[in-house]
Write a protein that holds these residues in place. Structure first.
Motif, PDB file in Angstrom:
ATOM      1  N   ASP A 134      -3.430   0.232  -3.602  1.00  0.00           N
ATOM      2  CA  ASP A 134      -3.867   1.583  -3.950  1.00  0.00           C
ATOM      3  C   ASP A 134      -4.439   1.668  -5.356  1.00  0.00           C
ATOM      4  O   ASP A 134      -4.026   0.966  -6.272  1.00  0.00           O
ATOM      5  CB  ASP A 134      -2.750   2.613  -3.739  1.00  0.00           C
ATOM      6  CG  ASP A 134      -1.363   2.106  -4.068  1.00  0.00           C
ATOM      7  OD1 ASP A 134      -0.687   2.745  -4.884  1.00  0.00           O
ATOM      8  OD2 ASP A 134      -0.970   1.068  -3.509  1.00  0.00           O
ATOM      9  N   TYR A 166       2.585  -4.944   4.091  1.00  0.00           N
ATOM     10  CA  TYR A 166       1.827  -5.452   5.234  1.00  0.00           C
ATOM     11  C   TYR A 166       1.537  -6.928   5.014  1.00  0.00           C
ATOM     12  O   TYR A 166       1.265  -7.361   3.894  1.00  0.00           O
ATOM     13  CB  TYR A 166       0.505  -4.700   5.381  1.00  0.00           C
ATOM     14  CG  TYR A 166       0.661  -3.207   5.563  1.00  0.00           C
ATOM     15  CD1 TYR A 166       0.778  -2.654   6.831  1.00  0.00           C
ATOM     16  CD2 TYR A 166       0.710  -2.352   4.456  1.00  0.00           C
ATOM     17  CE1 TYR A 166       0.920  -1.278   7.014  1.00  0.00           C
ATOM     18  CE2 TYR A 166       0.857  -0.986   4.620  1.00  0.00           C
ATOM     19  CZ  TYR A 166       0.962  -0.456   5.896  1.00  0.00           C
ATOM     20  OH  TYR A 166       1.122   0.900   6.058  1.00  0.00           O
ATOM     21  N   LEU A 181       1.229  -1.484  11.268  1.00  0.00           N
ATOM     22  CA  LEU A 181       0.327  -0.331  11.287  1.00  0.00           C
ATOM     23  C   LEU A 181       0.578   0.592  12.477  1.00  0.00           C
ATOM     24  O   LEU A 181       0.638   1.823  12.328  1.00  0.00           O
ATOM     25  CB  LEU A 181      -1.135  -0.814  11.339  1.00  0.00           C
ATOM     26  CG  LEU A 181      -1.766  -1.290  10.033  1.00  0.00           C
ATOM     27  CD1 LEU A 181      -3.090  -1.997  10.323  1.00  0.00           C
ATOM     28  CD2 LEU A 181      -2.015  -0.112   9.090  1.00  0.00           C
ATOM     29  N   ASP A 194      -8.479   2.229  10.400  1.00  0.00           N
ATOM     30  CA  ASP A 194      -7.107   2.101   9.886  1.00  0.00           C
ATOM     31  C   ASP A 194      -6.962   0.912   8.946  1.00  0.00           C
ATOM     32  O   ASP A 194      -6.403   1.031   7.846  1.00  0.00           O
ATOM     33  CB  ASP A 194      -6.117   1.973  11.051  1.00  0.00           C
ATOM     34  CG  ASP A 194      -5.891   3.294  11.768  1.00  0.00           C
ATOM     35  OD1 ASP A 194      -6.390   4.319  11.286  1.00  0.00           O
ATOM     36  OD2 ASP A 194      -5.221   3.285  12.822  1.00  0.00           O
ATOM     37  N   TYR A 212       0.850  -1.186   0.000  1.00  0.00           N
ATOM     38  CA  TYR A 212       0.000   0.000   0.000  1.00  0.00           C
ATOM     39  C   TYR A 212       0.887   1.237   0.000  1.00  0.00           C
ATOM     40  O   TYR A 212       1.550   1.544   0.979  1.00  0.00           O
ATOM     41  CB  TYR A 212      -0.927   0.021   1.215  1.00  0.00           C
ATOM     42  CG  TYR A 212      -1.815   1.248   1.274  1.00  0.00           C
ATOM     43  CD1 TYR A 212      -2.824   1.440   0.327  1.00  0.00           C
ATOM     44  CD2 TYR A 212      -1.638   2.222   2.257  1.00  0.00           C
ATOM     45  CE1 TYR A 212      -3.638   2.565   0.364  1.00  0.00           C
ATOM     46  CE2 TYR A 212      -2.446   3.346   2.305  1.00  0.00           C
ATOM     47  CZ  TYR A 212      -3.448   3.513   1.352  1.00  0.00           C
ATOM     48  OH  TYR A 212      -4.249   4.638   1.380  1.00  0.00           O
ATOM     49  N   THR A 215      -6.497   1.368   4.879  1.00  0.00           N
ATOM     50  CA  THR A 215      -5.175   0.977   4.381  1.00  0.00           C
ATOM     51  C   THR A 215      -5.217  -0.278   3.520  1.00  0.00           C
ATOM     52  O   THR A 215      -4.554  -0.358   2.479  1.00  0.00           O
ATOM     53  CB  THR A 215      -4.211   0.747   5.565  1.00  0.00           C
ATOM     54  OG1 THR A 215      -4.181   1.917   6.384  1.00  0.00           O
ATOM     55  CG2 THR A 215      -2.796   0.451   5.071  1.00  0.00           C
TER      56      THR A 215
END
Length: 377
Positions: free
Chosen positions: A273, A93, A105, A144, A88, A148
């Protein structure tokens, strides 16, 4: 008397297993497939000594020991464990959401710390009765994780805003308060050594197969060859879209050979994204722990499906489910046609589901041979 007992339309997992089991019961089968190869979407092509999953990553996983033993009786599976990584905006992650993800995070190091943050964010969201996918996700994991790792990827995958998608698409989101990157919870998991095409070849040994054949070009002539048809294609296409067209999401695959031994260090990396047009990159050699000098990667691009595209993900919203029910009601009246597989059932199945459904159909059609195969609970 007709030449074949069964005409099987489609050489994917459902059709191949049915043909294999029918042959063991002295039934004569003919398989036809519109593609130039066998195996449907699990087809693997050997490129640079690497078994490339031509239609996206396929990882076999199940908690049903009988199904696991069945596929391993055909070919040997390796110990591959699916542990995808999410990219991301340049940050990595671990998936599924676990303590590694929460450390990445928030830098938290204990389950209690992570749980406290998630619980607080869920409470702050204040959503009691989720009306769409966004609200459903926020009510499960908070802001979050949603912003994300879920929102942009989901909107890219489905081609719609998360607020326009039904909440049931994310019925639940797995959260693990352990440092465990294994994506699946199933007891058994792996990839056939030598690729999935090897599995299909074993299933179809000594069975007549014709590829590059479109059933609908001469369906009456094909039907005349066999007592029954096993149809694994799109159910609405079978009925010439009489009630309307069922919707799918499709994919475009971009395969590239790279002169490097290791491109991304993992079989699956998701690109979250929205600025990046593809949803993930697959590096196929890692499925079988390959050490070839080059590597092959595949970028997956989501597409809105048209009749010219391959259907991958059914859009199981209320409208489409009601439409499918009309076709299902028609299919129940057929005496000489059996519908099976994900396209005929308009449902996204994992591979172990397809194996189980094919074997159940075999037991249903050949009850006297029940003890010669396996009973699927």
């Amino acid at each position: 008397m007709k030449k074949y007992d069964y005409l099987i339309v489609g050489s994917g997992l459902y059709g191949a297993i049915f043909a294999h089991e029918a042959k063991k019961r002295d039934k004569k089968c003919l398989i036809i497939d519109k593609r130039s190869h066998i195996g449907g979407n699990i087809y693997c092509e050997n490129i640079e000594g690497i078994n490339v999953h031509k239609y996206g990553a396929h990882i076999f996983h199940t908690s049903n020991k009988k199904i696991w033993d069945y596929v391993n009786s055909l070919v040997e599976f390796n110990r591959y464990t699916n542990s995808p990584v999410a990219n991301y905006r340049g940050n990595l992650y671990n998936l599924p959401f676990n303590m590694n993800t929460f450390y990445q995070l928030w830098k938290v190091k204990t389950p209690a710390e992570a749980k406290a943050i998630i619980d607080q964010q869920v409470a702050d969201a204040g959503i009691v009765n989720p009306q769409n996918l966004e609200e459903q996700a926020l009510s499960l994991v908070g802001t979050d994780i949603y912003n994300t790792l879920i929102k942009e990827y989901t909107e890219k995958q489905w081609g719609r805003k998360a607020t326009e998608l039904p909440s049931f698409i994310i019925k639940r989101l797995p959260i693990r308060f352990t440092f465990d990157n294994n994506y699946f919870n199933d007891q058994y998991q792996g990839i056939p050594i030598g690729g999935y095409t090897k599995l299909i070849e074993v299933l179809l040994e000594d069975i007549e197969v014709k590829t590059g054949v479109n059933y609908f070009d001469n369906r009456n002539e094909w039907n005349e060859l066999a007592d029954q048809v096993i149809y694994t294609g799109m159910i609405d296409e079978y009925y010439d879209y009489k009630h309307g067209v069922l919707e799918y999401r499709s994919l475009k695959f971009e395969h590239t050979v790279l002169e490097t031994p290791n491109y991304q260090g993992n079989a699956v990396v998701n690109y979250i994204d929205s600025e990046i047009p593809y949803t993930r990159i697959i590096e196929h050699k890692h499925f079988e722990f390959g050490e070839q000098k080059n590597t092959v990667i595949t970028k997956e691009y989501p597409l809105e499906w048209t009749k010219k595209d391959e259907p991958y993900y059914p859009v199981n919203d209320t409208k489409n489910d009601l439409l499918f029910k009309k076709y299902k009601d028609m299919a129940r009246l057929e005496e000489d046609v059996i519908f099976g597989g994900r396209l005929a059932d308009y449902k996204y199945y994992d591979m172990h589901h397809v194996v189980g459904l094919a074997l159940k159909k075999v037991e249903e059609l050949f009850p006297d041979y029940r003890n010669q195969t396996m009973q699927i609970p």
